[in-house]
Design an enzyme around this catalytic site. Structure first.
Site, PDB file in Angstrom:
ATOM      1  N   CYS A  69      41.980  19.891  20.211  1.00 32.98           N
ATOM      2  CA  CYS A  69      41.558  20.942  19.281  1.00 32.98           C
ATOM      3  C   CYS A  69      42.615  21.164  18.195  1.00 32.98           C
ATOM      4  O   CYS A  69      43.812  21.249  18.480  1.00 32.98           O
ATOM      5  CB  CYS A  69      41.328  22.232  20.061  1.00 32.98           C
ATOM      6  N   PHE A  83       0.845  -1.197   0.000  1.00 30.43           N
ATOM      7  CA  PHE A  83       0.000   0.000   0.000  1.00 30.43           C
ATOM      8  C   PHE A  83       0.875   1.239   0.000  1.00 30.43           C
ATOM      9  O   PHE A  83       0.512   2.288   0.505  1.00 30.43           O
ATOM     10  CB  PHE A  83      -0.898   0.036   1.248  1.00 30.43           C
ATOM     11  N   CYS A 102      40.472  24.831  14.053  1.00 32.83           N
ATOM     12  CA  CYS A 102      39.826  25.147  12.768  1.00 32.83           C
ATOM     13  C   CYS A 102      38.867  26.326  12.889  1.00 32.83           C
ATOM     14  O   CYS A 102      38.550  26.977  11.896  1.00 32.83           O
ATOM     15  CB  CYS A 102      39.093  23.927  12.214  1.00 32.83           C
ATOM     16  N   CYS A 128       3.655   1.981  -2.685  1.00 29.95           N
ATOM     17  CA  CYS A 128       4.358   2.433  -3.881  1.00 29.95           C
ATOM     18  C   CYS A 128       3.808   3.796  -4.315  1.00 29.95           C
ATOM     19  O   CYS A 128       2.630   3.921  -4.634  1.00 29.95           O
ATOM     20  CB  CYS A 128       4.190   1.408  -5.001  1.00 29.95           C
ATOM     21  N   CYS A 161      28.090  23.217  18.318  1.00 31.98           N
ATOM     22  CA  CYS A 161      29.554  23.207  18.209  1.00 31.98           C
ATOM     23  C   CYS A 161      30.102  21.782  18.145  1.00 31.98           C
ATOM     24  O   CYS A 161      31.019  21.481  17.380  1.00 31.98           O
ATOM     25  CB  CYS A 161      30.187  23.983  19.361  1.00 31.98           C
ATOM     26  N   ASN A 170       7.577   2.657   3.232  1.00 32.46           N
ATOM     27  CA  ASN A 170       7.809   2.549   1.798  1.00 32.46           C
ATOM     28  C   ASN A 170       8.504   3.844   1.377  1.00 32.46           C
ATOM     29  O   ASN A 170       8.819   4.687   2.205  1.00 32.46           O
ATOM     30  CB  ASN A 170       6.476   2.345   1.067  1.00 32.46           C
ATOM     31  N   CYS A 210      33.698  25.763  15.464  1.00 35.60           N
ATOM     32  CA  CYS A 210      32.806  25.870  16.620  1.00 35.60           C
ATOM     33  C   CYS A 210      32.513  27.351  16.907  1.00 35.60           C
ATOM     34  O   CYS A 210      31.372  27.741  17.173  1.00 35.60           O
ATOM     35  CB  CYS A 210      33.403  25.180  17.842  1.00 35.60           C
TER      36      CYS A 210
END
Lengths: 425, 450
Positions: free
Chosen positions: A345, A135, A348, A137, A387, A202, A351
């Site tokens: 750390c 029931f 980069c 598709c 973060c 589905n 955060c």
């Protein structure tokens, strides 16, 4: 070693890993290969009335995310395009040769009692373990009043389920479409109709991509496209929520659930089982890598169960359901704060910028020459954990629970809630 | 041991390379992957069907299978997948020349010249299991059968472990004081740091059913005929006991000349290898892995000038291109097409080596003579079987014990594997020999027909 065997709605299988009704289960050849590889069961690709449907070329679209192929997958293939008699003959052979595996047959015929009455005895004669009513598709078949067109109307779900229970002795699993506003409505209808179990989800109605050269949705069929059914790892969160929604519904208590949607690893399976799925069904992951992934799924699940002391699937089935609550039941006085481990750390700055631009300005930068040190301003941190999600180093940012002496207080008790219930009540 | 004056006046080579980032003279050659690195690397694997890497592994490890287990955080499953084919999966992850085995076959290499780091992923998984002291294997019910294994190296212990798993009792006879064979005595220290060889053997022996008798030597106090009679089967993992010497070295060799194998064994067993005197100007003669190990170790110990002299070209070398490049980054000079003619000595000690330049592509002399100064000359020109005088002797051809596909020798019930039989002189190949011999012995003892 943990026992992986399941008894799902009286259908027994050596493990909870079944292949979903889909191209991998369309023929004896594929299904036998799957059983040889170790799959616990299959749901045979949906049978319909003759003459068989006709499929298009191409049939699939996919989302590649950050270099990972098939993170999301979409198809516009219909039910089996082979004659009913051929499928029935092969099903009988496979069940005879593989008696210990679950063999469920997916069905979709027009929404008339006569059609169901005609097909059910022929399917039952194969010796299969049960049927799954497709029931769900969402493309093609729904335009002809079948598939999701039935699944979206609870009254039809109930009616067809009842016909199947009346005209056969087989366990009936009702496969639900996620393309509804409240998944509980069709599930409850299935139960009223006498369903032995439900399976979900589905595929989700989707346009997976647009080809900007031919200006058509993908996959492009002679310059045009149509909406498809979306599945694969990307849909897992949607499926988990819907499974859990049914698992905690008191009206559905005791109704077995077969979980489907983006299951690729043992961990995905364990999550579905923890949220109440007594078996799981897989499709996209095997279409990507072949049936052999079952080895890792079974091995990984067993190792995890051994580690946690779960001796059987039953022993952790639904264990996370009581902890899946409504928002208003969460503790508003539970406080966490981010903590950055300076030793891990790599500086980069993700955060900081996430917090600074989009959250609560609670991560400060201290500059020491060329080096930068990021530090959480506890007083401003609301514990949202953005973060920790953006940080590329596992374990570098942890959410630390703060000791709050007060007992649990939910929105229902909170003074800001104008409709709060007083403690005296 | 006193350090010679020549070394104390200059910075140690190890300290210099440390400043360049290698992390000191005993630093791990390939530091382990962090969890994040392992996850990213594991997800680079395509999980190929009938994977080329698997076929390139002499022990046939299911490489895509174990990598997928790492990707799904099933590290126990990953380790077991490795160890069930190769019980020395931990040391092979460290010492295998992956650049000519699995990683050379990786399809990522064809696609982007950057294969999946299979060796490091294998180490990630096996370390996880060994660090937790998880024993994943159980012995089959006792068969009452006994097998003798001669040699506690990778071939012998791999054979012993597989036999013990199958329920047989194994006695291992070993000449030396410690088990591990070349992993303990014959491989550069930076490839197996933190006493890994002994930790791995302890892990392997924890299965049970394997007893090692040290100080026992085939031929000396172990007649092969008696082993063949007293045990249900015998496995010979003898390695290569003999070391080839330069043809022109006179009786009573000069100080400063020694074989590289002995040098590495001494270094590996020294309580504090930093106290070893590496020589100031070192020439290593040879072109295999032992030559590279000896040269790099000499550099890392503080030798100022280290040269590998090889009689053919770079492609002919036993050491892979990767190892040659690695040696160069460690400050080793490699000279090709030099055939040694004789030693230059002064006062009973080595002062240099005289070479003749060889015609490229051959070891044939082309005429020009070159003399290189040295106070230490290490020979790494191959090893040989040197089978002791025995009461019964297996057939030997081309300097190696002859075996069939089951690794059985010409003597019924006597099997052999590892470096003492023909094949690539690699740990991983020795393990495979031991495993295949064990399975053949098991079939024989269980009455299973071939």
């Amino acid at each position: 070693m943990a026992d992986l065997s399941v008894n799902f709605a009286s259908i027994r299988a050596p493990n909870p890993f079944w292949l979903a009704s889909a191209p991998p289960t369309d023929k004896e050849y594929n299904v036998v290969r799957a059983f040889r590889a170790g799959w616990g069961g299959v749901v045979w690709k949906t049978l319909g009335e003759d003459p068989p449907i006709v499929n298009v070329s191409s049939r699939y679209g996919a989302i590649s995310h950050a270099g990972a192929r098939m993170a999301g997958f979409s198809n516009i293939e219909l039910i089996t395009d082979r004659p009913l008699e051929v499928n029935l003959r092969e099903i009988a052979t496979v069940k005879r040769d593989w008696p210990d595996r679950a063999l469920v047959v997916s069905l979709m015929v027009p929404c008339t009692e006569e059609s169901w009455k005609r097909i059910l005895p022929r399917v039952e004669a194969t010796g299969c373990d049960g049927i799954e009513l497709n029931f769900g598709c969402p493309h093609g078949m729904s335009e002809r009043g079948m598939g999701a067109a039935v699944g979206q109307v609870p009254e039809y779900v109930e009616m067809v389920t009842r016909w199947c229970k009346q005209h056969s002795r087989m366990p009936v699993i009702v496969k639900l479409t996620p393309n509804v506003t409240d998944i509980r409505a069709p599930a409850r209808a299935a139960k009223r109709g006498g369903a032995d179990a439900v399976s979900l989800i589905n595929t989700i109605q989707s346009i997976v991509a647009v080809d900007l050269d031919s200006m058509a949705p993908e996959p492009v069929v002679d310059g045009q496209g149509t909406h498809g059914g979306y599945c694969g790892p990307a849909v897992k969160p949607i499926a988990l929520r819907m499974v859990a929604e049914l698992a905690r519904d008191p009206e559905l208590a005791g109704l077995p659930i077969s979980g489907i949607g983006g299951i690729s690893t043992w961990r995905d399976a364990a999550e579905f089982i923890a949220l109440g799925a007594g078996s799981v069904q897989v499709c996209t992951a095997v279409m990507h890598r072949g049936f052999r992934i079952i080895e890792e799924m079974a091995d990984g699940l067993a190792n995890w169960m051994d580690e946690k002391g779960h001796t059987s699937i039953e022993s952790f089935l639904g264990r996370a359901v009581p902890n899946f609550v409504h928002w208003e039941d969460l503790n508003l006085d539970y406080v966490t704060k981010a903590r950055i481990d300076p030793a891990l750390c790599i500086e980069c700055g993700l955060c900081h910028i996430a917090c600074e631009d989009t959250s609560h300005q609670a991560i400060a930068i201290h500059r020491h020459g060329d080096r930068r040190r990021f530090e959480v301003i506890e007083a401003d941190c609301v514990g949202c954990n953005l973060c920790a999600h953006v940080c590329p180093v596992s374990g570098c940012i942890r959410m630390v629970a703060k000791d709050v002496a007060r007992p649990k207080r939910t929105w229902k008790q909170h003074p800001n809630n104008p409709d709060r219930r007083e403690a005296a009540e | 041991m006193d350090e010679p004056a020549s070394i104390t006046t200059t910075p140690l080579a190890g300290e210099m390379t440390s400043a360049a980032g290698s992390g000191g003279p005993w630093a791990d050659l390939h530091p382990p992957l962090s969890q994040d690195e392992a996850l990213v690397e594991a997800n680079r694997c395509y999980f190929c069907f009938d994977a080329p890497c698997l076929h390139a592994c002499p022990t046939g490890i299911d490489i895509p299978g174990f990598i997928r287990r790492i990707a799904t955080s099933n590290l126990k499953g990953a380790a077991v997948r490795i160890l069930e084919e190769n019980i020395f999966g931990g040391s092979c992850a460290r010492v295998c020349p992956t650049e000519i085995l699995c990683e050379q076959a990786c399809v990522r290499g064809a696609q982007e010249e950057r294969p999946v780091k299979i060796g490091l992923l294998q180490r990630h998984a096996t370390d996880w299991l060994m660090d937790r002291q998880i024993q994943p294997f159980q012995r089959a019910p006792a068969s009452g059968r006994r097998v003798a294994v001669v040699g506690a190296g990778p071939a012998g212990l791999a054979c012993a472990h597989r036999l013990a798993r199958r329920g047989h009792d194994v006695t291992v006879f070993e000449t030396r004081a410690k088990p591990g064979g070349l992993n303990e005595y014959g491989i550069a220290a930076y490839k197996l740091v933190d006493d890994f060889a002994q930790r791995e053997v302890a892990f392997l022996l924890a299965l049970g059913g394997i007893r090692i008798e040290h100080g026992r030597t085939l031929g000396a106090d172990l007649p092969l005929g008696a082993l063949q009679r007293d045990f249900d089967a015998v496995f010979l993992g003898l390695g290569l006991a003999g070391v080839n010497a330069l043809a022109f070295v006179p009786e009573g060799p000069p100080a400063g000349l020694r074989d590289a194998v002995g040098f590495i064994a001494e270094l590996r067993q020294a309580p504090d290898p930093r106290q070893l005197v590496p020589g100031r100007r070192v020439i290593v003669i040879g072109g295999g892995n032992t030559a590279i190990d000896a040269a790099v170790q000499s550099r890392r110990l503080g030798a100022e000038d280290v040269t590998i002299a090889y009689r053919r070209g770079p492609a002919d070398m036993g050491a892979t291109r990767w190892e040659q490049d690695f040696a160069r980054t460690e400050g080793v000079r490699i000279l090709y097409h030099l055939t040694p003619l004789g030693l230059v000595t002064a006062g009973g000690a080595v002062a240099g080596v005289e070479f003749v330049r060889a015609r490229p592509g051959t070891p044939e002399p082309a005429g020009e003579r070159v003399t290189l100064p040295a106070d230490r000359v290490l020979t790494a020109i191959g090893q040989r079987l040197d089978l002791p005088v025995l009461d019964i002797t297996p057939r030997v051809a081309a300097g190696r014990i002859v075996v069939d596909a089951n690794r059985e020798t010409s003597l019924p019930g006597v099997f052999a594997g590892g470096d003492c039989v023909a094949g690539q002189d690699l740990t991983v190949r020795a393990v495979q020999d031991g495993k295949l011999a064990a399975e053949a012995i098991h079939r024989r003892l269980s009455g299973i027909r071939e």
